[in-house]
Design an enzyme around this catalytic site. Structure first.
Site, PDB file in Angstrom:
ATOM      1  N   HIS A 191     -26.298  26.687   9.422  1.00  0.00           N
ATOM      2  CA  HIS A 191     -25.755  26.084  10.640  1.00  0.00           C
ATOM      3  C   HIS A 191     -25.026  27.121  11.486  1.00  0.00           C
ATOM      4  O   HIS A 191     -24.661  28.200  11.018  1.00  0.00           O
ATOM      5  CB  HIS A 191     -24.781  24.957  10.279  1.00  0.00           C
ATOM      6  CG  HIS A 191     -23.441  25.439   9.792  1.00  0.00           C
ATOM      7  ND1 HIS A 191     -22.359  25.591  10.635  1.00  0.00           N
ATOM      8  CD2 HIS A 191     -23.008  25.802   8.560  1.00  0.00           C
ATOM      9  CE1 HIS A 191     -21.324  26.027   9.943  1.00  0.00           C
ATOM     10  NE2 HIS A 191     -21.685  26.159   8.674  1.00  0.00           N
ATOM     11  N   CYS A 192     -24.815  26.750  12.747  1.00  0.00           N
ATOM     12  CA  CYS A 192     -23.949  27.524  13.640  1.00  0.00           C
ATOM     13  C   CYS A 192     -22.954  26.539  14.242  1.00  0.00           C
ATOM     14  O   CYS A 192     -22.439  25.666  13.545  1.00  0.00           O
ATOM     15  CB  CYS A 192     -24.747  28.302  14.676  1.00  0.00           C
ATOM     16  SG  CYS A 192     -25.943  27.334  15.627  1.00  0.00           S
ATOM     17  N   THR A 193     -22.649  26.648  15.520  1.00  0.00           N
ATOM     18  CA  THR A 193     -21.695  25.723  16.129  1.00  0.00           C
ATOM     19  C   THR A 193     -22.388  24.468  16.641  1.00  0.00           C
ATOM     20  O   THR A 193     -21.999  23.352  16.317  1.00  0.00           O
ATOM     21  CB  THR A 193     -20.932  26.417  17.271  1.00  0.00           C
ATOM     22  OG1 THR A 193     -20.095  27.436  16.712  1.00  0.00           O
ATOM     23  CG2 THR A 193     -20.038  25.426  18.014  1.00  0.00           C
ATOM     24  N   THR A 199     -29.208  28.581  14.876  1.00  0.00           N
ATOM     25  CA  THR A 199     -29.903  27.709  13.930  1.00  0.00           C
ATOM     26  C   THR A 199     -31.337  27.458  14.387  1.00  0.00           C
ATOM     27  O   THR A 199     -32.266  27.425  13.566  1.00  0.00           O
ATOM     28  CB  THR A 199     -29.149  26.382  13.794  1.00  0.00           C
ATOM     29  OG1 THR A 199     -27.838  26.655  13.277  1.00  0.00           O
ATOM     30  CG2 THR A 199     -29.859  25.421  12.862  1.00  0.00           C
TER      31      THR A 199
END
Length: 305
Positions: A191-193, A199
């Site tokens: 994941h990222c933000t 992602t």
């Protein structure tokens, strides 16, 4: 860690702003099939809404957005195993029930693609849960974002940013895919933000390696904006960025065009991936993965043999 050049800084800031900008473009009822590699790309900025078959890929959680698997996506040798991967956005708001559900679903490894700044602002809850192995690998190759150094030399589209990473972020791609290849059991979550840019690029490479049709890869990317609706935008970093954009309307106008998940962004990325490297397998070899590691990825994707 070397200081970021202005171009990398602008990309990092744009990605951190994704939760603010992701729903800026109006959605449309459905997306059209993506053109073949080299065909003219769509210029429509509109996001797309999910199709009926997308429902099987959604993993509903109370405290996370854009949480999806690859269930039902067909590779060249058959379907991708339903719980091989989980892609998602920020995990700082997971509830105890969410953590239990991820553990019950078989998630063993959590790869956090964010910068150190992002992780400090919104700590990944799974990092403190002994049921999960946690590793943070900043796909941007930096740990800090100096907002005071923001420049006006932004790329015109997110697609251009994704293409730029293919050459400039090879060491980080190597780390991410080596870590995935080394995981022998359970599901790999990454994941990222917002779960759409860093992602989305990792997902695009995995799906291309699996031989998933191009149109399905583009659609899998393009529906992220829909699944991000309602994601909180109240972090301290977002507040700083909003203030900065108010002070610099020219930057705000430029970055407004980088929100959402327009299909053309992934189309541009896939064009470059194939034109420059012959596809995902060629790219993974170029960044330094061994044949055995690529085979391990293909096994996880259900495409070995």
């Amino acid at each position: 860690m070397n200081a970021m050049n202005p171009y990398t800084l602008s990309l990092a800031v744009a990605l951190a702003l994704s939760p603010l900008l992701a729903t800026a473009a109006a959605p449309v009822a459905a997306d059209k099939a993506a053109p073949a590699v080299g065909a003219p790309r769509s210029t429509a900025p509109a996001n797309v809404t999910p199709r009926a078959e997308d429902a099987q890929r959604v993993l509903p959680l109370e405290g996370a957005w854009n949480v999806r698997t690859f269930a039902g996506l067909q590779g060249r040798n058959g379907p991708i195993p339903a719980m091989a991967f989980v892609r998602t956005a920020d995990l700082s708001r997971l509830t105890a029930a969410d953590r239990d559900r991820l553990a019950a679903a078989g998630v063993k490894l959590d790869i956090d693609l964010r910068t150190g700044d992002e992780e400090q602002q919104s700590p990944d809850v799974l990092a403190r849960d002994p049921r999960f192995d946690y590793q943070r690998i900043s796909l941007m190759g930096t740990e800090k974002m100096d907002l005071g150094r923001m420049m006006t030399s932004f790329p015109d589209t997110l697609g251009e940013a994704y293409v730029q990473w293919l050459d400039s972020n090879k060491p980080q791609f190597l780390q991410v895919f080596q870590r995935i290849a080394a995981q022998q059991d359970g599901a790999v979550l990454y994941h990222c933000t917002a779960g759409k840019d860093r992602t989305g690029v990792i997902s695009g490479i995995l799906l291309d390696l699996a031989g998933v049709p191009r149109a399905d890869i583009v659609h899998n990317y393009a529906v992220s904006a829909h699944y991000l609706e309602g994601q909180p935008k109240d972090s301290a970093m977002n507040a700083q960025m909003q203030a900065l954009m108010q002070q610099h309307p020219d930057i705000a106008r430029k970055m407004a065009g980088m929100g959402g998940t327009a299909p053309a962004n992934m189309e541009m990325f896939l064009d470059a991936l194939h034109a420059q490297y012959g596809g995902a397998q060629g790219f993974l070899k170029a960044v330094g993965l061994s044949d055995a590691e690529i085979h391990n990825l293909q096994v996880r994707l259900g495409q070995a043999g």
